[in-house]
Design a protein around this motif. Structure first.
Motif, short mmCIF file in Angstrom:
data_model
loop_
_atom_site.label_atom_id
_atom_site.label_comp_id
_atom_site.label_asym_id
_atom_site.label_seq_id
_atom_site.Cartn_x
_atom_site.Cartn_y
_atom_site.Cartn_z
N THR A 76 2.90 -1.63 8.16
CA THR A 76 2.97 -2.94 7.52
C THR A 76 3.27 -4.03 8.52
O THR A 76 2.62 -5.07 8.57
CB THR A 76 4.05 -2.95 6.42
OG1 THR A 76 3.75 -1.93 5.48
CG2 THR A 76 4.11 -4.29 5.73
N GLU A 331 7.90 -3.37 -7.29
CA GLU A 331 8.46 -2.08 -6.90
C GLU A 331 7.38 -1.09 -6.43
O GLU A 331 7.69 -0.05 -5.86
CB GLU A 331 9.22 -1.46 -8.08
CG GLU A 331 10.37 -2.32 -8.60
CD GLU A 331 11.44 -2.53 -7.53
OE1 GLU A 331 11.71 -1.59 -6.77
OE2 GLU A 331 11.99 -3.65 -7.47
N GLU A 333 4.96 0.34 -4.06
CA GLU A 333 4.77 0.27 -2.61
C GLU A 333 3.32 0.46 -2.19
O GLU A 333 2.98 0.25 -1.03
CB GLU A 333 5.62 1.36 -1.93
CG GLU A 333 7.12 1.21 -2.16
CD GLU A 333 7.69 -0.02 -1.48
OE1 GLU A 333 7.07 -0.50 -0.52
OE2 GLU A 333 8.75 -0.50 -1.93
N GLU A 334 2.45 0.83 -3.12
CA GLU A 334 1.07 1.16 -2.76
C GLU A 334 0.19 -0.08 -2.78
O GLU A 334 -0.88 -0.10 -3.39
CB GLU A 334 0.52 2.24 -3.70
CG GLU A 334 1.28 3.55 -3.61
CD GLU A 334 0.70 4.63 -4.49
OE1 GLU A 334 -0.15 4.30 -5.35
OE2 GLU A 334 1.08 5.80 -4.34
#
Length: 529
Positions: A76, A331, A333-334
């Protein structure tokens, strides 16, 4: 662009007039202005010396730094760091603005105190007997440098005039003999500023001509020169934007490909995101048309389009996918790897969407009680918008309290406006009902709020296919009062999705080939550079 005005081309009637500009200037009194809503300063100096788009990009893209980042950060952080500046070049249309500090902030108070001390010191020097011109000379030297930096290469006559008027050696001699005339020099500077500034700064320069105090005049000159410098930077970036955008697209794609070569699973979340979008379309009929070449077809209105069934296509899947991102669970994360750089922008658009939903709901409820007499006045509607927007700042954390403040203030404005127009005020029953209905908007399941939310969702979907202007032609009920705000939201959304498709179109095309059968597909590839 807001009150700092759009970037405008410099005056260029001939060899005697020049470009306009604007960044940081020391000792500036703050101008009462509001800057772009999403300021993203890209450069710390003027790009007027850039000889090519590659030079401009080199100003912000440091290859050695990026390679270092590649080797030491996670996925990221790597994608963000590698592409951030390039993404700004391709996406940003607000360019630079002078940082305006709040007077109440500690930094603002310190800066104001230092500036006042400097200008007070200058006043003491000029008022002394004999006058001390040391600070004045330094200011005139800086003014000369700024004026010269605003010139275009061909403006030789104006360059000579600046050099002659602000000949520092001559001015030092005059200062030593006590004959330096600061007011007359300032007037000469104003004349040159009038030739160099963008039209939007003409009024500011003219106002300076009425200032007789030499210290306040110099102070005003520095303020306006700061704005002119920023104008020049913004105009230069705007002129280079098409070239910068193309380079940024290629750069972002190349950097992402480097990561993909090292991590073949890098597109897993993107694939899952598009798969879910395709599934959403197959389980529920589309509500807006897919037009592969909407510019060449008159096309139906958004309302008519909602009734036309369309086979699945890459454009439809991507449009649904982008809309899904506006409702993304924080929430989860994908998040798609190809949109990591745009996640913050998408969250800002989502917040703006929800704010407009509440605002439009408030206006719709209020209009049902006060009729067309009040809401036929653009001034009244704008006033309610400003009130509602300011009171909704804490809506996310304190929805009931925020909407209570809105309901009280809106009711008060309606009552007062009806009274001012000599009309009958709301009855006590109607006033109570109005307050109650406005307060109910705080509930997510409120029917007015739900309908408005769905209609804004449809509008954004139509924007992706038809464009903003065509989507505005037939706005559904309840949205006409926020047409300008919707246009801004829709354009931001289109700019974001268009740039993303330009960069990552080839990857989306390959993924969508596995999701859409040839019999379904209307297109074979996603728009890309």
């Amino acid at each position: 662009m807001p009150d700092v005005e759009e970037s405008v081309p410099p005056k260029d009637p001939g060899d005697s007039e020049g470009g306009s500009c604007k960044p940081e200037t020391s000792g500036l009194p703050q101008e009462d202005k509001s800057g772009p809503k999403d300021p993203r300063p890209l450069y710390k100096g003027s790009l007027s010396s850039a000889s090519s788009p590659a030079f401009a990009i080199a100003c912000v893209l440091d290859e050695s730094h990026l390679n270092c980042v590649l080797s030491v950060t996670g996925l990221t952080e790597t994608v963000n760091e590698v592409s951030k500046l390039s993404n700004e070049i391709g996406m940003n249309h607000d360019y630079m603005e002078e940082k305006v500090l709040l007077p109440s902030s500690l930094e603002g108070k310190v800066k104001e105190t230092m500036h006042n001390a400097f200008w007070d010191h200058l006043k003491e020097q000029l008022s002394a007997t004999p006058p001390d011109f040391s600070c004045a000379l330094e200011l005139l030297k800086e003014i000369k440098e700024i004026l010269l930096s605003l010139l275009l290469p061909r403006q030789n006559r104006l360059r000579i005039k600046i050099e002659e008027t602000l000949d520092m050696d001559l001015l030092k001699e005059e200062a030593e003999h006590g004959t330096l005339k600061v007011p007359s020099l300032s007037k000469c500077v104003l004349n040159m500023m009038a030739l160099l500034c963008a039209p939007v700064r003409d009024e500011a320069v003219q106002k300076l001509e009425n200032i007789t105090d030499p210290v306040w005049l110099l102070r005003g000159i520095f303020q306006v020169l700061g704005l002119m410098k920023m104008d020049m930077v913004n105009y230069t970036i705007q002129s280079l934007q098409p070239h910068l955008q193309e380079h940024s697209i290629q750069y972002e794609r190349a950097k992402f490909q480097e990561l993909l070569n090292k991590q073949p699973s890098l597109l897993n979340h993107t694939t899952k995101w598009l798969t879910q979008a395709a599934a959403d379309l197959t389980t529920s009929p589309p509500t807006c048309p897919d037009t592969s070449d909407s510019s060449s077809v008159a096309g139906p209105s958004p309302n008519e389009a909602a009734k036309i069934p369309e086979p699945l296509s890459p454009t439809m899947v991507l449009s649904q996918g982008f809309l899904n991102l506006l409702l993304w669970d924080p929430e989860n994360e994908e998040f798609p790897e190809t949109l990591l750089m745009d996640r913050t922008r998408l969250q800002e658009l989502e917040s703006q969407w929800h704010q407009l939903t509440i605002m439009a709901s408030v206006l719709l409820v209020a209009s049902s009680f006060s009729g067309s007499v009040l809401f036929g006045s653009p001034q009244f509607v704008d006033k309610l918008k400003r009130i509602t927007k300011s009171l909704l700042e804490d809506f996310h954390s304190r929805p009931e309290e925020a909407i209570l403040s809105v309901s009280e203030q809106v009711s008060k404005e309606i009552h007062q406006s009806l009274k001012n127009m000599g009309l009958a005020a709301l009855s006590s029953d109607n006033a109570t009902s109005l307050m109650g209905q406005l307060q109910n908007i705080a509930r997510k399941e409120n029917c007015v709020r739900s309908v408005i939310d769905q209609r804004i969702h449809l509008f954004l979907k139509c924007c992706l296919v038809l464009g903003v202007q065509r989507s505005l032609l037939e706005l559904p009920g309840g949205l006409t009062l926020i047409e300008a705000e919707l246009a801004e939201l829709g354009q931001k959304f289109i700019n974001l999705t268009h740039h993303n498709q330009e960069v990552f179109g080839p990857y989306y095309t390959e993924i969508l080939k596995t999701l859409i059968s040839p019999a379904q597909a209307l297109e074979t590839k996603v728009e890309s550079a």
